[in-house]
Design an enzyme around this catalytic site. Structure first.
Site, PDB file in Angstrom:
ATOM      1  N   GLY A  49      70.633   4.261 125.473  1.00 58.41           N
ATOM      2  CA  GLY A  49      71.881   4.991 125.232  1.00 58.41           C
ATOM      3  C   GLY A  49      71.969   5.424 123.793  1.00 58.41           C
ATOM      4  O   GLY A  49      70.969   5.552 123.095  1.00 58.41           O
ATOM      5  N   LYS A  58      77.176   0.647 120.969  1.00 57.14           N
ATOM      6  CA  LYS A  58      76.103   1.173 121.805  1.00 57.14           C
ATOM      7  C   LYS A  58      76.699   1.636 123.117  1.00 57.14           C
ATOM      8  O   LYS A  58      77.331   0.861 123.826  1.00 57.14           O
ATOM      9  CB  LYS A  58      75.051   0.091 122.046  1.00 57.14           C
ATOM     10  N   ILE A 112      73.997   6.880 115.049  1.00 54.60           N
ATOM     11  CA  ILE A 112      72.969   6.332 114.165  1.00 54.60           C
ATOM     12  C   ILE A 112      71.703   6.000 114.940  1.00 54.60           C
ATOM     13  O   ILE A 112      70.736   5.521 114.373  1.00 54.60           O
ATOM     14  CB  ILE A 112      73.484   5.083 113.409  1.00 54.60           C
ATOM     15  N   GLY A 113      71.684   6.265 116.208  1.00 59.83           N
ATOM     16  CA  GLY A 113      70.468   6.056 116.961  1.00 59.83           C
ATOM     17  C   GLY A 113      70.614   6.485 118.403  1.00 59.83           C
ATOM     18  O   GLY A 113      71.703   6.460 118.955  1.00 59.83           O
ATOM     19  N   GLY A 123      68.214   6.360 122.232  1.00 63.69           N
ATOM     20  CA  GLY A 123      67.005   5.807 122.820  1.00 63.69           C
ATOM     21  C   GLY A 123      67.167   5.632 124.297  1.00 63.69           C
ATOM     22  O   GLY A 123      68.105   6.162 124.897  1.00 63.69           O
ATOM     23  N   ASP A 166      62.229  -7.802 125.604  1.00 62.54           N
ATOM     24  CA  ASP A 166      61.897  -6.511 124.992  1.00 62.54           C
ATOM     25  C   ASP A 166      61.725  -6.661 123.487  1.00 62.54           C
ATOM     26  O   ASP A 166      62.354  -5.957 122.701  1.00 62.54           O
ATOM     27  CB  ASP A 166      62.980  -5.478 125.331  1.00 62.54           C
ATOM     28  N   VAL A 171      73.855   5.052 119.938  1.00 59.94           N
ATOM     29  CA  VAL A 171      74.547   4.096 119.083  1.00 59.94           C
ATOM     30  C   VAL A 171      75.363   4.848 118.052  1.00 59.94           C
ATOM     31  O   VAL A 171      74.875   5.775 117.411  1.00 59.94           O
ATOM     32  CB  VAL A 171      73.555   3.153 118.385  1.00 59.94           C
TER      33      VAL A 171
END
Ligand SMILES: *[C@@H]1O[C@H](CO)[C@@H](O)[C@H](O)[C@H]1NC(C)=O
Ligand SMILES: *[C@@H]1O[C@H](CO)[C@@H](O)[C@H](O)[C@H]1NC(C)=O
Ligand SMILES: *[C@@H]1O[C@H](CO)[C@@H](O)[C@H](O)[C@H]1NC(C)=O
Ligand SMILES: *[C@@H]1O[C@H](CO)[C@@H](O)[C@H](O)[C@H]1NC(C)=O
Ligand SMILES: *[C@@H]1O[C@H](CO)[C@@H](O)[C@H](O)[C@H]1NC(C)=O
Length: 701
Positions: free
Chosen positions: A388, A404, A382-383, A385, A503, A390
Site C-alpha cells: 500500500g 500505512k 513517503i513510500g 509498495g 518478510d 505510506v
C-alpha cells in the site's frame, strides 16, 4: 243688503279658495314629494339606478360598485332626486331636513385577507354621479381639489376598511364607520360593532370586509335632528335595538339642498382593493310629522351573496415577496440540511463500526487520520509498495506518525488480522517499529506506526552517496545487523507468543535517527495470506531471494525461515549486493563459493574499501552462511545468532557439503529464476520506500 251679501259670499269664496289652496299645497308638499323604494336585488332595475365607473348590475341581481381592480371608483344613485328639505308654511326661514330611513345589505370581498380596501359610502349628493371623484381615500365621493369645499353639498356615511395612517396623519382604525360632511375626513368615527339585544352594553365585534352580508340601517329624525346608524351581520336575522351611532347632526342642514340624490359610492386603492356589492336597498323619506320606515330587507328574499373567493384569488405583491423570501429561506435551509446530512453520513461511514471493531483500544478515528495526513495528500506520501501507500502525518500532541494505507485483496481476513494487530501493538522493542493503532475505513485498512526519520535500510544500502565512500560504515552495518537480530529474537522467543515475521528484508528495516534498526511490517504478511486463502490454494508469502527453500515445498513459515531470510539480509548488508539479480547470480551461492575457495573477504562491499574490521566481517559472513543452511534444522536460532555476533559463542566450522552442492538446490535455483522473471515486484523500487514489496507465489504443494 245685496252688496253686503255678495261681499260675504266673495270673502267666503276667497277664504275657501285660500283654504283650498293652502290645504292643497300643503297636501301636495306632504304627499307628492315622498320617496319610497325597495330593491330586493336589482334585476331589471337598470333604469332606476344610475351607475358610473365600475358599478354595474350583475345578472344575478347584485349591484356591484367595484370589482377588485386597483384604483377604480364606482357610483350608483337612485335615478330620481329625493326631496329632503322641509320649509315651514308659517315662516320661510324655518327650514328643516326631512326625516328619512334607509336600509341596505352589502358585501365586501377583499382581494386577500391582507389586501382589502378602500371602502364605500352611502351618500347624499346634489348630482346622481360624482364628477371627477377620486379613488382610494376619496372613496369615489370627492377629490383632492374639492375636498372640504362647502359648495360640495355632500354628506357621506363612510364604511372604511383600510387601516393605517391617512395623508393628514390621523389614524385610521380600519374597520369603522364615519360621518363625512363635504370632506373625506370623518367628523365622527366609530369602530364597527353591534350591541347585543340581551345585554345592550355588550359590544360585538365584526369585520366589514369579511365577505359576509352586512345589514346597515340609517335613520334620520328631522325634528330631533338625530341620525341613528346601525350595522350588523345580516345572518343575525334581527335588528339590534341600540344603534352604533346616535347623534344630533345639525350640520346636515348646511349640506342638504332642496333635492338630493341618494346612493352609493365605492373605490379601491392602488395596493388595496376589495369588491363592493349591494344585495338590496330600501329607502323611505317622510314628510310632515310621520316617521318614515324603510322596508325591512329579509336576507332570504335577496339574491345570493357573491362567493367569497378572497382566499383563492391572486396574491398581492407583498404576499408574493413573502412567499419568494420564505421559499428562498427554505431552499437555503434544504441545501444546508443536505450538506449536514452528507456530512453526518460521511462521519457516519467512519463511525458505522461492525460489532467486532468497537472494543479495540488501538482503533483510531478516520477523521483524525484524515486530518493528520492533510486528507491523504500526495505530498504526504513517503513510500509506496506492494502493501500500500505510506503517508507521513501528525496527530495533535504527538510525534509524527506514518500511516500505512492498505487495500486488502479481500476483507475476509481483516477481522482476525485486526485481532492480531491488537496484540502485535503490544510488542515493544527498541528494534521494532512501534505499531500505534489501526483503522478500518470502507475497504481500506490503515495502520499507524511511529514515524522513523532515516528511511529504510534498503535505501541506505543502495543509494549512491553524495560524497565518496559508503553511506553506511562498517560499524553501523555491524550494529544494524545485531539490532535486527535482536528484534527478531524478541519476536521469536522473548514475547509471550512466537511471532514469525515472514518478510525480513532491507526494505522492512527502518533506520532511526541514532542509526538503530527497527523491523517493521511484522505479521503483516499474514494479512495477505488470510485474504487470499481460498478453498484449495495456499499462498506463499515473502520476497523472492529471501525465501527459505523449504517454503516452496511445504509453504509453512517458521522461525527457521525467518532465520534464512535474516541470513540473506546479513550477507547483503556485508556485501552490498542484492540476493539475486534475476539472472544467474545468487548471493548465497556466491559467498559460499568464496568461502570454499578461502577468499571470503572478497565478498565485502567494495565501497567500504579497507574501512572494515576483518574479524567482524568474517564472523558476519559466516553467521550469514550458517543461517542460509539448506536444512532448516541446521540453522541456528536467533538467540544463537546474536551470541555469535556478540562473540559470546564461537561460530561452528562451515562444512563444504552442508547442502549447497546437492542437486535439489540447483533444481530449486532454476525454479527460482522462473519465479523472478514472472514477478515484476521482486525488488523494491529506487524510491526511498518503507513498504514491503511482497511477491506472492502460489505454493506448489
Ligand atoms: C325593479 O325592477 C322590477 C322588475 O322590472 C320591478 O318590478 C320593480 O318594481 C323595480 N323596483 C323598483 C324599486 O323600481
Ligand atoms: C388612478 O386612476 C386615475 C384615473 O382613473 C389616474 O389619474 C391616477 O393617476 C391613478 N392613480 C394611481 C395611483 O394609479
Ligand atoms: C318650524 O317648523 C316645524 C314644522 O315644520 C315646527 O315643528 C317647528 O316648531 C317650527 N319652528 C319654528 C322656530 O318656527
Ligand atoms: C335613535 O336611537 C335612539 C337610542 O336608541 C332612540 O331613542 C331613537 O328613537 C332613535 N331614533 C330613530 C330615528 O330611530
Ligand atoms: C324572512 O323571510 C322568511 C320567509 O319569507 C320569514 O320566515 C322570516 O320570518 C323573515 N324574517 C324577517 C326578519 O322578516
Amino acid at each position: 243688503m245685496g252688496t253686503q251679501r255678495s261681499m260675504v259670499l266673495l270673502v267666503s269664496f276667497l277664504v275657501k279658495l285660500f283654504l283650498f289652496f293652502s290645504v292643497h299645497v300643503r297636501s301636495q308638499r306632504t304627499t307628492t314629494t315622498r320617496t319610497e323604494f325597495t330593491f330586493r336585488g336589482f334585476s331589471g332595475n337598470q333604469s332606476e339606478i344610475q351607475m358610473e365607473g365600475a358599478a354595474m348590475i350583475k345578472p344575478n341581481g347584485l349591484l356591484r360598485l367595484t370589482d377588485r381592480k386597483s384604483n377604480v371608483t364606482g357610483t350608483a344613485f337612485y335615478h330620481k332626486p329625493v326631496r329632503l328639505l322641509e320649509t315651514s308654511t308659517r315662516s320661510s326661514t324655518n327650514v328643516t331636513v326631512r326625516s328619512f330611513s334607509t336600509s341596505f345589505v352589502f358585501v365586501i370581498i377583499p382581494s386577500s385577507p391582507s389586501n382589502k380596501g378602500f371602502g364605500f359610502t352611502f351618500t347624499l349628493s346634489p348630482t346622481p354621479y360624482r364628477p371627477n371623484a377620486g379613488s382610494a381615500q376619496y372613496l369615489g365621493v370627492l377629490n383632492k381639489e374639492n375636498d372640504r369645499d362647502p359648495r360640495n353639498h355632500v354628506f357621506a356615511v363612510e364604511f372604511d376598511t383600510v387601516q393605517g395612517s391617512r395623508d393628514d396623519n390621523t389614524d385610521r382604525i380600519g374597520n369603522d364607520i364615519g360621518l363625512n360632511y363635504n370632506s373625506r375626513t370623518s367628523d365622527i368615527q366609530e369602530p364597527v360593532v353591534y350591541y347585543n339585544n340581551d345585554d345592550p352594553n355588550k359590544k360585538e365585534d365584526f369585520q366589514l370586509e369579511s365577505g359576509n352580508p352586512i345589514q346597515a340601517l340609517l335613520e334620520y329624525d328631522g325634528p330631533t335632528q338625530t341620525l341613528n346608524v346601525t350595522v350588523y351581520p345580516a345572518r343575525l336575522g334581527f335588528k339590534p335595538t341600540k344603534p352604533l351611532i346616535s347623534r344630533q347632526v345639525p350640520k346636515l342642514l348646511e349640506i342638504v339642498q332642496q333635492e338630493m340624490y341618494v346612493g352609493f359610492t365605492a373605490a379601491t386603492g392602488r395596493d388595496q382593493s376589495s369588491a363592493h356589492y349591494v344585495m338590496g336597498w330600501s329607502f323611505s323619506s317622510g314628510g310632515g310629522g310621520d316617521r318614515p320606515m324603510a322596508d325591512v330587507l329579509n336576507l332570504s328574499e335577496l339574491p345570493p351573496p357573491p362567493p367569497n373567493t378572497a382566499k383563492k384569488r391572486g396574491f398581492n405583491s407583498q404576499v408574493i415577496v413573502l412567499i419568494v423570501a420564505l421559499s428562498a429561506v427554505m431552499l437555503v435551509m434544504l441545501v444546508l440540511l443536505f450538506f449536514f446530512v452528507m456530512y453526518k453520513k460521511r462521519l457516519g461511514q467512519e463511525e458505522m463500526l461492525e460489532d467486532w471493531e468497537i472494543d479495540h483500544p488501538r482503533r483510531l478515528r478516520y477523521r483524525d487520520l484524515y486530518a493528520a495526513t492533510d486528507g491523504f495528500k500526495e505530498n504526504r506520501i513517503i513510500g509506496t509498495g506492494g502493501f500500500g501507500t505510506v503517508f507521513k502525518g501528525k496527530l495533535p500532541n504527538s510525534d509524527p506518525i506514518a500511516v500505512k494505507k492498505i487495500i486488502p485483496s479481500s476483507m475476509q481476513g481483516v477481522r482476525e488480522f485486526v485481532a492480531e494487530i491488537e496484540s502485535l501493538g503490544r510488542l515493544r522493542h527498541k528494534n521494532l517499529v512501534n505499531l500505534q493503532g489501526w483503522c478500518k475505513h470502507k475497504s481500506d485498512l490503515l495502520l499507524i506506526y511511529d514515524y522513523i526519520p532515516n528511511g529504510s535500510l534498503d535505501s541506505l544500502l543502495y543509494t549512491v552517496p553524495r560524497r565518496s565512500g559508503a553511506v553506511l560504515s562498517w560499524n553501523v552495518r555491524f550494529q544494524i545487523t545485531k539490532g535486527i537480530a535482536s528484534g527478531l529474537l524478541y519476536l521469536h522467543e522473548e514475547w509471550q507468543k512466537i511471532v514469525i515475521h515472514r518478510d525480513v528484508k532491507p526494505s522492512n528495516v527502518l533506520i532511526d535517527s541514532s542509526m538503530n534498526p527497527r523491523l517493521g511490517d511484522f505479521g503483516l504478511a499474514r494479512l495477505y495470506e488470510r485474504g487470499t486463502i481460498s478453498s484449495q490454494t495456499t499462498a506463499l508469502v515473502g520476497t523472492i531471494g529471501y525465501l527459505a527453500p523449504e517454503l516452496s515445498r511445504n509453504g509453512k513459515p517458521s522461525t527457521a525461515s525467518d532465520v534464512f531470510a535474516f541470513g540473506v539480509l546479513l550477507l547483503e548488508i556485508v556485501s552490498g549486493r542484492k540476493p539475486t539479480d534475476s539472472g544467474s547470480f545468487f548471493l548465497v551461492d556466491w559467498v559460499m563459493e568464496l568461502h570454499a575457495s578461502g577468499e571470503i573477504l572478497s565478498a565485502i562491499d567494495p565501497r567500504l574499501g579497507s574501512g572494515y574490521d576483518g574479524g567482524e566481517a568474517k564472523l558476519a559472513l559466516a553467521v550469514g552462511l550458517l543461517c542460509c543452511h539448506q536444512n532448516p534444522e541446521s540453522r541456528p536460532s536467533m538467540r544463537m545468532v546474536l551470541r555469535y555476533l556478540n562473540g559470546d559463542e564461537n561460530v561452528p566450522e562451515i562444512e563444504d557439503d552442508w547442502g549447497y552442492s546437492n542437486p535439489s538446490r540447483n533444481e530449486f535455483g532454476s525454479k527460482f529464476v522462473g519465479f523472478v522473471s514472472s514477478s515484476p515486484v521482486a525488488s523494491s523500487s529506487s524510491l526511498a520506500t518503507r513498504v514491503s514489496s511482497i511477491s506472492r507465489i502460489s505454493g506448489t504443494g
